[in-house]
Design a protein around this motif. Sequence first.
Motif, PDB file in Angstrom:
ATOM      1  N   GLN A 117      -7.148  -5.408 -10.075  1.00  0.00           N
ATOM      2  CA  GLN A 117      -6.577  -6.548  -9.362  1.00  0.00           C
ATOM      3  C   GLN A 117      -7.088  -6.560  -7.926  1.00  0.00           C
ATOM      4  N   GLU A 118      -7.766  -7.649  -7.552  1.00  0.00           N
ATOM      5  CA  GLU A 118      -8.344  -7.803  -6.225  1.00  0.00           C
ATOM      6  C   GLU A 118      -7.339  -8.492  -5.289  1.00  0.00           C
ATOM      7  N   PRO A 119      -7.633  -8.534  -3.980  1.00  0.00           N
ATOM      8  CA  PRO A 119      -6.767  -9.278  -3.056  1.00  0.00           C
ATOM      9  C   PRO A 119      -6.631 -10.742  -3.482  1.00  0.00           C
ATOM     10  N   ASN A 120      -5.458 -11.308  -3.249  1.00  0.00           N
ATOM     11  CA  ASN A 120      -5.148 -12.716  -3.542  1.00  0.00           C
ATOM     12  C   ASN A 120      -5.167 -13.031  -5.032  1.00  0.00           C
ATOM     13  N   GLU A 121      -4.932 -12.015  -5.843  1.00  0.00           N
ATOM     14  CA  GLU A 121      -4.764 -12.211  -7.282  1.00  0.00           C
ATOM     15  C   GLU A 121      -3.357 -11.793  -7.684  1.00  0.00           C
ATOM     16  N   ILE A 122      -2.826 -12.478  -8.691  1.00  0.00           N
ATOM     17  CA  ILE A 122      -1.464 -12.229  -9.165  1.00  0.00           C
ATOM     18  C   ILE A 122      -1.524 -11.837 -10.634  1.00  0.00           C
ATOM     19  N   ILE A 123      -0.891 -10.734 -10.959  1.00  0.00           N
ATOM     20  CA  ILE A 123      -0.859 -10.304 -12.351  1.00  0.00           C
ATOM     21  C   ILE A 123       0.516 -10.574 -12.942  1.00  0.00           C
ATOM     22  N   PHE A 124       0.526 -11.106 -14.144  1.00  0.00           N
ATOM     23  CA  PHE A 124       1.763 -11.345 -14.894  1.00  0.00           C
ATOM     24  C   PHE A 124       1.926 -10.220 -15.905  1.00  0.00           C
TER      25      PHE A 124
END
Length: 485
Positions: free
Chosen positions: A246-253
Amino acid sequence: MSLKIGGTIEKVNGKELFYSEFAEKYLAGNQPVLLTGLMDDWTASKHWVSSNGQPNLLFFPTHFGKSKVQVADCDTREFTDQKRIEMSVSEFVNHWLQGSKGNHDVNGKSVLYLKDWHFVKEYPEYQAYITPLFFTDDWLNLYLDNYHMHDDLDADRVSNDISCSDYRFVYMGAKGSWTPLHADVFRSYSWSANVCGKKKWLFLPPQQFNLLFDRNMKNTVYNIFDDISETEFPGFKKAIWLECIQEPNEIIFVPSGWYHQVHNLEDTISINHNWFNGYNLSWVWDLLLRDYKEAKEYIEDIKDICDDFEGLCQRNLAANTGMNFNDFFIFISRFSLANVVELYYLRGELNSESSIWHCSAIIKHFALNLSSIRKTALKMKSEGVEGNLSIINLLEALSDPKFLKLCTGLGRIYSVIHEEENWSCTMKKALMADFAMYGSQVCSPEDLITFIDYAVSKLSSNCDEQNPLLSVLYEIQPHEQNQHF
């Protein structure tokens, strides 16, 4: 022991994804996904990040330094989790800055990881972020804004009212900080947004959870990168993991019941919510029931000498998962009533004979919610969950300001999701009269099923054969609807 990696998590541009697509594929499908493009306008992305992309650590002691937070010592295990320490935000940032040259500071102190900071509750006027549309249908935090999930006399003596009051968190950790293998509290959904930094996630779907337990089914693996004993954990090497960077400015569900372990590959700040709604109620119940059976089996040897063995099982369940059967029943009962209240309101506004009522996305959404609650209550009933649950008085609830606030919040959520304007929640005299005729108490899953059926029959009384409530709630076709009631 090397892990078997079976694939990676799908990455999707959130700006190109419709809510209906997200709900069907990921919420209802209970599948993880990595979303991009949803954090562009967040205040946190400006205030909390330096120009070089690193955490703007000095911003926190300047504005929030006196806050008391829970910090995990990543190098010290305590039972099934990391040892927790309480300190101020200023103290935590000072520790981080002292250790910025490596994973440990000059005094050999452990890597610390600030977790579960109830930031929204503590600083409601500071809007660090806007919850993305995909995650707004959040029954858990809406409920906890008005009620306690589990009423425990001993726990209620804790002076800090913010703890356990919501599940909206800020996490902050240096490179090398991590979270051990776990499934989320309440077996809820969760989402985690990287304001800055990079994380590595390892996921295991709930269908494989048995592989994580020891031979006696009493303990789970703590750290999947340890040298796991095949004798103690015979199934672990068979587990097939999904990996995600997961990189910056990414959202994981994170879906319900998926075990996961998380490592910060860089200095990282993230925003995290736990939540659930009508889409995963059945998952929450299934996993709650599984945890109950495991907890019961664990203490089966003291059953004959225990005066209230079932009560002990339920107390242990609440301690381990955050709620017991009674808490869950009260939760779904209140939301069944809230969904019915909103449908009564809509019937008055739209007219149940009009074409708008039949095609309204909001009507179908409320119907799906009631269908999910009804199916879950049927599951509870099939497992022998009957009496001895708390009594929900419908008429009293309709006069309770906390419940009316819950209804209003629920209506606003769906007005945003389905882009309806001028939403409000108006109580109707007919609603009160209908419930008075029905009887005002719900105290078992069977009562709850009967109440939902009654409410739907009243709401459907003036509908023609194209009734969205009947088609969604009972999964029947229009030509069959006249025979249902």
